[in-house]
Design a protein around this motif. Structure first.
Motif, PDB file in Angstrom:
ATOM      1  N   GLN A   1       0.843  -1.209   0.000  1.00  0.00           N
ATOM      2  CA  GLN A   1       0.000   0.000   0.000  1.00  0.00           C
ATOM      3  C   GLN A   1       0.874   1.254   0.000  1.00  0.00           C
ATOM      4  N   ARG A   2       1.869   1.239   0.888  1.00  0.00           N
ATOM      5  CA  ARG A   2       2.721   2.428   1.028  1.00  0.00           C
ATOM      6  C   ARG A   2       3.510   2.720  -0.241  1.00  0.00           C
ATOM      7  N   HIS A   3       3.798   1.662  -1.007  1.00  0.00           N
ATOM      8  CA  HIS A   3       4.557   1.858  -2.242  1.00  0.00           C
ATOM      9  C   HIS A   3       3.633   2.029  -3.447  1.00  0.00           C
ATOM     10  N   GLY A   4       2.344   2.172  -3.181  1.00  0.00           N
ATOM     11  CA  GLY A   4       1.389   2.445  -4.265  1.00  0.00           C
ATOM     12  C   GLY A   4       1.245   1.315  -5.263  1.00  0.00           C
ATOM     13  N   CYS A   5       1.398   0.072  -4.811  1.00  0.00           N
ATOM     14  CA  CYS A   5       1.289  -1.066  -5.733  1.00  0.00           C
ATOM     15  C   CYS A   5      -0.130  -1.224  -6.267  1.00  0.00           C
ATOM     16  N   ASP A   6      -0.217  -1.800  -7.440  1.00  0.00           N
ATOM     17  CA  ASP A   6      -1.498  -2.202  -7.993  1.00  0.00           C
ATOM     18  C   ASP A   6      -1.760  -3.605  -7.436  1.00  0.00           C
ATOM     19  N   PHE A   7      -2.798  -3.737  -6.611  1.00  0.00           N
ATOM     20  CA  PHE A   7      -3.040  -5.010  -5.928  1.00  0.00           C
ATOM     21  C   PHE A   7      -3.504  -6.122  -6.867  1.00  0.00           C
ATOM     22  N   ASN A   8      -3.772  -5.754  -8.112  1.00  0.00           N
ATOM     23  CA  ASN A   8      -4.125  -6.787  -9.091  1.00  0.00           C
ATOM     24  C   ASN A   8      -2.929  -7.156  -9.965  1.00  0.00           C
ATOM     25  N   ASN A   9      -1.761  -6.674  -9.557  1.00  0.00           N
ATOM     26  CA  ASN A   9      -0.554  -6.969 -10.335  1.00  0.00           C
ATOM     27  C   ASN A   9       0.424  -7.791  -9.472  1.00  0.00           C
TER      28      ASN A   9
ATOM     29  N   GLU B   1       0.695  -1.182  15.033  1.00  0.00           N
ATOM     30  CA  GLU B   1      -0.701  -0.720  14.993  1.00  0.00           C
ATOM     31  C   GLU B   1      -1.199  -0.568  13.574  1.00  0.00           C
ATOM     32  N   ALA B   2      -0.347  -0.026  12.712  1.00  0.00           N
ATOM     33  CA  ALA B   2      -0.763   0.271  11.333  1.00  0.00           C
ATOM     34  C   ALA B   2      -1.248  -0.980  10.597  1.00  0.00           C
ATOM     35  N   ILE B   3      -0.700  -2.153  10.939  1.00  0.00           N
ATOM     36  CA  ILE B   3      -1.094  -3.371  10.213  1.00  0.00           C
ATOM     37  C   ILE B   3      -2.469  -3.883  10.637  1.00  0.00           C
ATOM     38  N   ARG B   4      -3.082  -3.249  11.654  1.00  0.00           N
ATOM     39  CA  ARG B   4      -4.387  -3.734  12.156  1.00  0.00           C
ATOM     40  C   ARG B   4      -5.563  -2.972  11.556  1.00  0.00           C
ATOM     41  N   SER B   5      -5.321  -2.037  10.648  1.00  0.00           N
ATOM     42  CA  SER B   5      -6.428  -1.220  10.123  1.00  0.00           C
ATOM     43  C   SER B   5      -7.341  -2.051   9.217  1.00  0.00           C
ATOM     44  N   MET B   6      -8.554  -1.553   9.000  1.00  0.00           N
ATOM     45  CA  MET B   6      -9.504  -2.239   8.123  1.00  0.00           C
ATOM     46  C   MET B   6      -8.968  -2.279   6.691  1.00  0.00           C
ATOM     47  N   GLU B   7      -8.245  -1.212   6.267  1.00  0.00           N
ATOM     48  CA  GLU B   7      -7.697  -1.162   4.901  1.00  0.00           C
ATOM     49  C   GLU B   7      -6.679  -2.304   4.714  1.00  0.00           C
ATOM     50  N   VAL B   8      -5.849  -2.502   5.735  1.00  0.00           N
ATOM     51  CA  VAL B   8      -4.851  -3.577   5.629  1.00  0.00           C
ATOM     52  C   VAL B   8      -5.559  -4.940   5.668  1.00  0.00           C
ATOM     53  N   ASN B   9      -6.590  -5.049   6.521  1.00  0.00           N
ATOM     54  CA  ASN B   9      -7.401  -6.288   6.557  1.00  0.00           C
ATOM     55  C   ASN B   9      -7.861  -6.674   5.168  1.00  0.00           C
ATOM     56  N   GLN B  10      -8.374  -5.667   4.462  1.00  0.00           N
ATOM     57  CA  GLN B  10      -8.954  -5.941   3.152  1.00  0.00           C
ATOM     58  C   GLN B  10      -7.888  -6.186   2.086  1.00  0.00           C
ATOM     59  N   ALA B  11      -6.722  -5.567   2.243  1.00  0.00           N
ATOM     60  CA  ALA B  11      -5.663  -5.713   1.231  1.00  0.00           C
ATOM     61  C   ALA B  11      -4.886  -7.028   1.389  1.00  0.00           C
ATOM     62  N   THR B  12      -4.820  -7.544   2.628  1.00  0.00           N
ATOM     63  CA  THR B  12      -3.941  -8.693   2.889  1.00  0.00           C
ATOM     64  C   THR B  12      -4.243  -9.933   2.038  1.00  0.00           C
ATOM     65  N   PRO B  13      -5.509 -10.290   1.812  1.00  0.00           N
ATOM     66  CA  PRO B  13      -5.744 -11.478   0.977  1.00  0.00           C
ATOM     67  C   PRO B  13      -5.144 -11.376  -0.430  1.00  0.00           C
ATOM     68  N   TYR B  14      -4.974 -10.146  -0.934  1.00  0.00           N
ATOM     69  CA  TYR B  14      -4.382  -9.988  -2.270  1.00  0.00           C
ATOM     70  C   TYR B  14      -2.920 -10.434  -2.271  1.00  0.00           C
ATOM     71  N   VAL B  15      -2.246 -10.306  -1.129  1.00  0.00           N
ATOM     72  CA  VAL B  15      -0.859 -10.779  -1.080  1.00  0.00           C
ATOM     73  C   VAL B  15      -0.786 -12.233  -0.588  1.00  0.00           C
ATOM     74  N   SER B  16      -1.685 -12.590   0.344  1.00  0.00           N
ATOM     75  CA  SER B  16      -1.551 -13.939   0.933  1.00  0.00           C
ATOM     76  C   SER B  16      -1.985 -15.036  -0.043  1.00  0.00           C
ATOM     77  N   ARG B  17      -2.642 -14.644  -1.137  1.00  0.00           N
ATOM     78  CA  ARG B  17      -3.069 -15.685  -2.088  1.00  0.00           C
ATOM     79  C   ARG B  17      -2.002 -15.965  -3.149  1.00  0.00           C
ATOM     80  N   ILE B  18      -0.886 -15.243  -3.091  1.00  0.00           N
ATOM     81  CA  ILE B  18       0.156 -15.435  -4.114  1.00  0.00           C
ATOM     82  C   ILE B  18       1.191 -16.456  -3.611  1.00  0.00           C
ATOM     83  N   PRO B  19       1.296 -17.616  -4.310  1.00  0.00           N
ATOM     84  CA  PRO B  19       2.197 -18.673  -3.817  1.00  0.00           C
ATOM     85  C   PRO B  19       3.628 -18.199  -3.574  1.00  0.00           C
TER      86      PRO B  19
END
Ligand code: DC
Length: 236
Positions: free
Chosen positions: A51-59, A92-110
């Motif tokens: 998120q901080r590096h402005g990544c495209d979560f679909n890439n 603390e920053a990793i507990r936000s709702m935004e991070v909650n929602q973004a995490t599956p986009y990274v955790s699904r990548i083998p």
């Protein structure tokens, strides 16, 4: 009489969000006076970095490149996990709702899972004894763990627990939003990437009608039972 038993012990706790596994794992580690490894925090830290590096979560290529560069340091003390990302305190920053929602986009990548699985095994080797908590700890990361537990609970109960946890963390949310988020995550758990597996030899506990100390006591009893089986004969 001298008891020479002080062997290292790896204990895994897996289960869906809101099953109580984080709180139970932390308390169990504190009671056993061993480290607590919060593997969800590692996936969250990667998502935050992306998120901080402005990544495209679909890439996935961007996400993998980011994960490869990430420096995650965990303080695995039994009372609270302190997370450093590239030297920055992000507990603390990793507990936000935004991070909650973004995490599956990274955790699904083998490839990202592979990076973190290796780091988790290294932490396990370095620490020797730990309570490791996540969703693949007994099945993938530590298949030879000394004791494996799988916690579960009904969805409304899990949402209620998660909601209160998030309020405590200062996150501005509603019960309905948390319920919806968990429903989606349960759906994701059915996908072939990052499946939530119940390790074959895990002890399964439904925590819907149990409080945290009841669950911790059940786990401790089982661990004690195993320790007494493993314990070498005492010498006089
Ligand atoms: O347990 P948690 O809510 O902190 O987990 C955060 C996210 O990371 C959640 O989407 C599940 C995922 N996760 C994972 O895929 N594998 C793990 N070992 C731990 C967490």
């Amino acid at each position: 009489m001298v008891s020479s038993y002080n062997a290292e012990m790896i204990i895994t706790l897996d289960g869906p969000a809101g099953s109580g596994k984080s709180t139970v794992a932390r308390k169990l580690a504190a009671r056993l006076q061993i480290a607590y490894l919060d593997t969800g925090a590692m996936y969250r830290a990667i998502a935050l970095r992306c998120q901080r590096h402005g990544c495209d979560f679909n890439n996935p290529t961007q996400l993998i490149a980011n994960a490869t560069q990430a420096q995650i340091d965990l303080d695995c003390g039994p009372t609270h996990t302190r997370v450093l990302l590239d030297g920055d305190e992000v507990s603390e920053a990793i507990r936000s709702m935004e991070v909650n929602q973004a995490t599956p986009y990274v955790s699904r990548i083998p490839a990202i899972r592979q990076i973190l699985v290796e780091q988790q095994r290294r932490i396990g080797r370095d620490l020797g004894s730990l309570v490791s908590e996540g969703r693949d700890q007994g099945s993938v990361v530590f298949p030879d763990a000394d004791a494996k537990f799988f916690l579960d609970a009904d969805l409304p109960k899990r949402a209620e627990r998660r909601y209160h946890e998030m309020l405590t963390d200062g996150v501005d949310t509603t019960y309905e939003a948390v319920l919806e988020n968990l429903r989606t995550r349960d759906g994701n758990d059915q996908h072939q990437w990052a499946p939530l597996l119940i390790p074959g030899n895990a002890i399964q506990i439904n925590t819907t009608h149990l409080n945290i100390s009841e669950v911790v006591d059940m786990l401790l009893k089982e661990i004690e039972r195993r320790r007494s089986i493993l314990k070498p004969a005492t010498q006089s």
